[in-house]
Design an enzyme around this catalytic site. Structure first.
Site, PDB file in Angstrom:
ATOM      1  N   CYS A 109       0.749  -1.166  -0.007  1.00  0.00           N
ATOM      2  CA  CYS A 109      -0.140   0.052  -0.137  1.00  0.00           C
ATOM      3  C   CYS A 109       0.952   1.262   0.114  1.00  0.00           C
ATOM      4  O   CYS A 109       1.428   1.506   0.889  1.00  0.00           O
ATOM      5  CB  CYS A 109      -0.873  -0.006   1.350  1.00  0.00           C
ATOM      6  SG  CYS A 109      -1.853   1.694   1.397  1.00  0.00           S
ATOM      7  N   CYS A 136       0.025   3.762   2.369  1.00  0.00           N
ATOM      8  CA  CYS A 136       0.293   3.567   4.010  1.00  0.00           C
ATOM      9  C   CYS A 136       1.369   3.966   4.344  1.00  0.00           C
ATOM     10  O   CYS A 136       1.880   4.691   5.338  1.00  0.00           O
ATOM     11  CB  CYS A 136       0.455   1.950   4.007  1.00  0.00           C
ATOM     12  SG  CYS A 136      -1.475   1.149   3.821  1.00  0.00           S
TER      13      CYS A 136
END
Length: 126
Positions: A30, A33
């Site tokens: 991700c 993230c």
């Protein structure tokens, strides 16, 4: 440093925590993230001992991902006394997250050391 939590340690570290816990559901693949990680560390530094920050690898902890009905990553949950107080998901980047974290920080920095409020606020970060 962010404490990594798994299904095995989640109850002890999050649900039974004497202080509110900001849970960061993330995954290695991700990109967002990774982008928000420095903001979360800054938030933790500013909150000190008032709020605990933990990370959960959503891919490796499928039961937790299902239990908390994750729709996107990253998803942040502020859990206090075993109850979700804030849910942050679907934010578009750093600025959305920064504003949401400021709201959380303000609400907790104005509190006494008693952590038993059941107030839930929609921060509109979807």
């Amino acid at each position: 440093m962010v404490l990594s939590v798994s299904e095995r340690t989640f109850t002890q570290e999050v649900l039974e925590s004497p202080i509110p816990v900001l849970v960061n559901f993330e995954a290695p693949w991700c990109g967002l993230c990774r982008i928000i990680h420095p903001l979360l560390l800054q938030f933790k530094a500013q909150c000190g001992e008032q709020i605990k920050l933990v990370g959960v690898n959503a891919d490796q902890n499928f039961k937790l991902s299902t239990t908390y009905r994750l729709k996107s990553l990253p998803t942040l949950l502020l859990i206090e006394n075993g109850t979700i107080q804030y849910r942050l998901e679907g934010f578009r980047g750093r600025d959305d997250l920064r504003l949401a974290l400021e709201d959380i920080k303000a609400s907790y920095s104005n509190r006494s050391q008693t952590y038993n409020s059941q107030k839930t606020v929609d921060l509109g970060c979807r």
